[in-house]
Design an enzyme around this catalytic site. Structure first.
Site, PDB file in Angstrom:
ATOM      1  N   ASN A 102       0.816  -1.212   0.000  1.00 23.44           N
ATOM      2  CA  ASN A 102       0.000   0.000   0.000  1.00 23.44           C
ATOM      3  C   ASN A 102       0.850   1.263   0.000  1.00 23.44           C
ATOM      4  O   ASN A 102       1.947   1.304   0.555  1.00 23.44           O
ATOM      5  CB  ASN A 102      -1.051   0.004   1.127  1.00 23.44           C
ATOM      6  CG  ASN A 102      -0.487  -0.233   2.509  1.00 23.44           C
ATOM      7  OD1 ASN A 102       0.536  -0.864   2.674  1.00 23.44           O
ATOM      8  ND2 ASN A 102      -1.183   0.284   3.507  1.00 23.44           N
ATOM      9  N   CYS A 128      -4.330   0.768  -2.301  1.00 22.50           N
ATOM     10  CA  CYS A 128      -4.191  -0.525  -1.627  1.00 22.50           C
ATOM     11  C   CYS A 128      -3.074  -1.370  -2.241  1.00 22.50           C
ATOM     12  O   CYS A 128      -2.807  -1.301  -3.447  1.00 22.50           O
ATOM     13  CB  CYS A 128      -5.496  -1.300  -1.709  1.00 22.50           C
ATOM     14  SG  CYS A 128      -6.841  -0.550  -0.800  1.00 22.50           S
ATOM     15  N   GLU A 147      -2.892  -4.598  -2.910  1.00 20.94           N
ATOM     16  CA  GLU A 147      -3.246  -5.588  -3.943  1.00 20.94           C
ATOM     17  C   GLU A 147      -3.437  -4.915  -5.297  1.00 20.94           C
ATOM     18  O   GLU A 147      -3.118  -5.476  -6.340  1.00 20.94           O
ATOM     19  CB  GLU A 147      -4.472  -6.418  -3.551  1.00 20.94           C
ATOM     20  CG  GLU A 147      -5.701  -5.661  -3.117  1.00 20.94           C
ATOM     21  CD  GLU A 147      -5.742  -5.381  -1.623  1.00 20.94           C
ATOM     22  OE1 GLU A 147      -4.811  -4.724  -1.125  1.00 20.94           O
ATOM     23  OE2 GLU A 147      -6.725  -5.777  -0.970  1.00 20.94           O
TER      24      GLU A 147
HETATM   25  N1  THU Z   1      -5.511  -1.351   2.461  1.00 19.04           N
HETATM   26  C1  THU Z   1      -4.986  -2.189   1.514  1.00 19.04           C
HETATM   27  O1  THU Z   1      -3.851  -2.005   1.059  1.00 19.04           O
HETATM   28  N2  THU Z   1      -5.747  -3.223   1.099  1.00 19.04           N
HETATM   29  C2  THU Z   1      -7.007  -3.495   1.533  1.00 19.04           C
HETATM   30  O2  THU Z   1      -7.669  -4.388   1.004  1.00 19.04           O
HETATM   31  C3  THU Z   1      -7.557  -2.735   2.650  1.00 19.04           C
HETATM   32  C4  THU Z   1      -6.833  -1.496   3.018  1.00 19.04           C
HETATM   33  C5  THU Z   1      -4.681  -0.230   2.914  1.00 19.04           C
HETATM   34  C6  THU Z   1      -5.187   1.111   2.455  1.00 19.04           C
HETATM   35  C7  THU Z   1      -4.599   2.013   3.528  1.00 19.04           C
HETATM   36  O3  THU Z   1      -3.263   2.329   3.150  1.00 19.04           O
HETATM   37  C8  THU Z   1      -4.555   1.140   4.761  1.00 19.04           C
HETATM   38  O4  THU Z   1      -4.640  -0.201   4.306  1.00 19.04           O
HETATM   39  C9  THU Z   1      -5.665   1.399   5.768  1.00 19.04           C
HETATM   40  O5  THU Z   1      -6.908   1.369   5.160  1.00 19.04           O
END
Ligand code: THU
Length: 153
Positions: free
Chosen positions: A55, A66, A68
């Site tokens: 992320n 995010c 993924e």
């Molecule tokens: N986040 C992800 O990278 N993937 C997800 O599926 C859920 C949330 C990240 C976004 C943000 O940087 C942090 O987690 C908190 O939401």
């Protein structure tokens, strides 16, 4: 539908273990100064290659991306002709141990669904938190049933 497996890390194939290990390693590269929530992801391509993502946050919060999606976009940008066979998503929360596998947000589910359409094949999804527990989905259709796709356009 309904191909969801609840298993342990030790029960994964060597290939899947390596993919999860790559996703775990990617959490170290996460740029998450605002949430502190570290997400690592890894994709296995049809040519056998493994690519990672994590992320990426921004002081302008809605711009956070995010892990993924970073991994999927990395694959799509660098190997557009290879399909994504498996996507591993792992998270680590230094503030609170994640006792269950992390689940992709709604926006990421929609993006994963787009790549299933694009590649014309299912993307297997493997999730892990900070325990040995793993949840495996045969396709994003398990996580995003009745989704919106190009068939409506
Ligand atoms: N986040 C992800 O990278 N993937 C997800 O599926 C859920 C949330 C990240 C976004 C943000 O940087 C942090 O987690 C908190 O939401």
């Amino acid at each position: 539908m309904n191909s969801v497996k609840h298993i342990k890390y030790s029960e994964l194939s060597l290939l899947d273990k390596a993919l999860i290990d790559k996703a775990v390693a990617m959490t170290d590269a996460a740029y998450a100064p605002y949430s502190g929530f570290l997400v690592g992801a890894a994709v296995q391509l049809s040519n056998g290659m493994v690519l990672g993502g994590c992320n990426q946050e921004n002081a302008s919060y809605p711009l956070c991306m995010c892990g993924e999606r970073v991994a999927l976009y990395n694959a799509a940008a660098n190997y557009p002709t290879e399909s994504v066979v498996t996507l591993a998503i792992v998270a680590r929360n230094p503030k609170k141990k994640l006792t269950q596998p992390v689940s992709p947000c709604g926006a990421c589910r929609q993006v994963i669904a787009e790549y299933e359409s694009r590649y014309g094949s299912d993307i297997r999804i493997i999730l892990k938190g900070e325990t040995e527990d793993i949840i495996e989905f045969e396709s994003i259709k398990e996580l995003l049933p009745y989704g919106f796709d190009d068939t409506f356009l």
